[in-house]
Design a protein around this motif. Structure first.
Motif, short mmCIF file in Angstrom:
data_model
loop_
_atom_site.label_atom_id
_atom_site.label_comp_id
_atom_site.label_asym_id
_atom_site.label_seq_id
_atom_site.Cartn_x
_atom_site.Cartn_y
_atom_site.Cartn_z
N PHE A 250 27.72 43.87 48.79
CA PHE A 250 26.39 45.24 47.91
C PHE A 250 26.81 46.10 48.68
N GLU A 251 27.03 47.30 49.97
CA GLU A 251 27.09 48.00 50.51
C GLU A 251 28.27 48.50 49.94
N TRP B 66 29.15 49.08 45.66
CA TRP B 66 27.62 49.77 44.79
C TRP B 66 27.79 51.05 44.87
N GLU C 173 27.56 52.23 40.48
CA GLU C 173 28.07 53.44 40.12
C GLU C 173 28.30 54.26 39.43
N MET D 268 23.74 41.48 40.93
CA MET D 268 25.16 42.07 41.54
C MET D 268 26.01 41.49 40.29
N ARG E 45 25.28 42.98 36.84
CA ARG E 45 25.94 44.41 36.77
C ARG E 45 28.10 44.05 37.10
N ASN F 195 23.85 49.89 33.84
CA ASN F 195 21.94 50.26 34.92
C ASN F 195 20.80 51.03 33.68
N PRO G 275 17.30 46.25 45.88
CA PRO G 275 17.96 46.87 45.61
C PRO G 275 18.60 45.93 44.29
N GLN H 176 16.61 49.22 42.29
CA GLN H 176 18.69 49.92 42.62
C GLN H 176 19.39 50.02 41.35
N MET H 177 20.05 48.67 41.01
CA MET H 177 20.61 48.62 40.06
C MET H 177 20.35 48.29 38.81
#
Length: 584
Positions: A121-122, A125, A129, A412, A415, A421, A441, A444-445
């Motif tokens: 994810f890091e 991400w 975005e 994840m 997405r 989003n 998270p 966040q998504m």
């Protein structure tokens, strides 16, 4: 003496007089061992390794190219079980996998056996975005492709019109059953009880709900389901009463526990009920079957099967208070989803503490998490996971797709499938394990994320607090009306929902059922490219779309696959309608 069964002799010939073996025992070892894998003895391991070494030696002596595939398969299986490693060496400029003995030290971990999703994810991400700011169409608008498929429609009414009775024959006696488990296990027991009552020409007493040690919900039938409507919907097919008449109860000293409790085996056939239960019913005037969960075989004659259809899809509806709040919650989700035409995604997230503990999977909580899970397992299952010979293999469970998806992994996946989003997401769940950490998270998504606690006011939820089945009924309704439903861990809740959605949406489940084995491998690749990840997720979405129209197989459940028992193809339905019109 045998009583009269108004469903006819066809039920007698459907199967043998003895009940079939339970699927629970046909798949015995995996099921009975709980959520954790069992270990093999050293003798078994060494014997397997000796066979592999002999086989590998033979392959390389003979240079048999065609034998390479079996070698690779066996090597990977042993790697998965954790008894050997897999080293890569260069033989004549060709990369070949070689099985290497790891009796004392294992230097390699099986791909997908470690929880590395946060690292993936890091990396991904920023790319997620960036894509949200692009022109990609939200997958909510294009998720399902029904082009060229034959539509289906409910046809329980057709069965009712041809099999209903203007007046029910004299009852053979009263059937009392005890529905155990959570909301949908109770639902299964109720529907099966209707089918058995019809088969035996018995009067069904409104089912008693057993106070489950896990669910701890004291709700009665009428607290969860509309009792009056249930009785009304079945009145021409199965006689249902709220309680046993006093004159019958007096035969048993006004004590229901003195009515004989027949211990019916799991998955019993209609013939078993006719030969073993019906004589007792006629003789005594009333019988009990407790517990009743999974006490009727999946494969039964059509005239028994459609009683299940009638009960599940037409007669059972939630009680007034549940319906009113649930409908308000659905309206709010639709309003919040105005940017996507009122469509939203619902996710059944099984990441509660008890589910994580039962799965015996490890995430990123280290020793603290292991300690917490040991306590949770002991609290709920008292020694089951400490039995002699029990070996917990978290890595093997993950590779085998048995680990509950975390909120991060669900986010994840969605997405990657193309849900952006701006997508409204409803999460159906109990109390999430370490929610503050693991839900962050996902929020966040998907900033437009809702749960029953955010969608309804505290005052609206107050009457349902402490009643897990009623709360689950709210989740069930909001999920039922979503454009996309995501199941993450199996169980009765998603299985019933998939069937209900097929019944309502022209035969299509509109459900994403992810391949967790594939996901385990993908989430173990911190170096994966976003383009590759997204492409694979969209392939998984297309596969779910294709599997949405599945028909029931002989061993399948009507509650998950209502076609063809409870539904008809549109062409057949139109033909039936025109014939009815001509004969009118």
């Amino acid at each position: 003496m045998h009583g009269y069964s108004r469903l006819g002799s066809s039920a007698r010939t459907s199967s043998s007089s003895s009940p079939p073996s339970s699927p629970r025992f046909r798949h015995g070892r995996n099921k009975l061992s709980g959520g954790c894998s069992g270990g093999r003895s050293p003798k078994q391991t060494s014997a397997v390794e000796r066979v592999v070494y002999v086989f590998v030696s033979a392959v390389f002596r003979r240079r048999g190219v065609l034998l390479f595939a079996p070698v690779l398969y066996i090597s990977l299986m042993l790697l998965y079980m954790g008894s050997v490693g897999f080293d890569v060496v260069n033989l004549k400029h060709s990369v070949v996998g070689v099985v290497v003995h790891r009796s004392k030290h294992r230097t390699a971990m099986a791909p997908g056996s470690v929880y590395r999703s946060p690292q993936v994810f890091e990396k991904l991400w920023p790319l997620m975005e960036a894509e949200s700011n692009g022109s990609r169409v939200n997958a909510l608008m294009t998720a399902w492709n029904s082009t060229g498929r034959q539509g289906w429609k409910p046809c329980v009414d057709k069965s009712i019109s041809t099999t209903g009775f203007s007046e029910l024959p004299k009852s053979n006696g009263f059937l009392i059953i005890e529905a155990n488990g959570g909301l949908n296990q109770q639902r299964l027991s109720i529907c099966d009880a209707v089918a058995v009552a019809g088969l035996l020409n018995a009067t069904l007493v409104i089912p008693i709900f057993h106070l489950n040690s896990v669910w701890r919900d004291s709700s009665k039938f009428g607290d969860i389901f509309d009792e009056d409507f249930f009785i009304y919907a079945l009145k021409n097919h199965v006689n249902v009463v709220r309680e046993i008449p006093e004159d019958i109860l007096q035969r048993f000293d006004n004590n229901i526990s003195k009515i004989v409790n027949l211990r019916v085996k799991g998955w019993s056939s209609p013939t078993y009920y006719l030969q073993k239960v019906l004589p007792k019913l006629v003789q005594m005037g009333a019988v009990r079957i407790a517990p009743f969960s999974n006490r009727l075989a999946q494969e039964v004659p059509s005239n028994v099967q459609w009683l299940r259809c009638l009960a599940n899809y037409e007669a059972l509806r939630f009680s007034g208070p549940i319906r009113r709040l649930a409908e308000n919650m659905v309206d709010r989700m639709v309003k919040n989803s105005s940017q996507s035409g009122g469509k939203y995604v619902s996710v059944h997230l099984r990441f509660e503490e008890d589910m994580v503990a039962f799965s015996c999977c490890e995430y990123d909580g280290g020793e603290e998490e292991k300690h917490e899970m040991d306590i949770a397992r002991e609290r709920s299952w008292r020694g089951k996971f400490r039995r002699r010979g029990r070996v917990i293999r978290p890595g093997a469970n993950r590779v085998d797709g048995k680990c509950p998806l975390t909120p991060l992994e669900v986010g994840m996946m969605l997405r990657g499938m193309g849900f952006d989003n701006n997508t409204s997401v409803y999460v159906a769940a109990g109390k999430i394990y370490k929610a503050e950490k693991y839900m962050a998270p996902l929020k966040q998504m998907f900033p437009r994320l809702e749960t029953k606690d955010t969608l309804a006011t505290p005052e609206e939820l107050a009457p349902f607090k402490g009643h897990s089945s009623r709360l689950a009924a709210l989740d069930y309704t909001v999920c039922l009306h979503s454009e996309v439903f995501v199941t993450t861990q199996g169980g009765n809740f998603p299985h019933f929902l998939m069937g209900h959605r097929r019944y309502f949406y022209g035969g299509h489940a509109k459900t994403i059922k992810p391949d967790k084995r594939k996901l385990a491998l993908l989430f173990d690749r911190p170096d994966i490219r976003w383009e590759d990840f997204s492409r694979l997720m969209q392939d998984m979405l297309r596969h779910s779309d294709h599997k949405g129209f599945e028909l029931k197989k002989p061993s399948g459940s009507l509650y998950t696959f209502p076609m063809p028992d409870c539904m008809c193809k549109l062409a057949e339905a139109r033909s039936e309608s025109s014939n009815t019109t001509r004969h009118a």
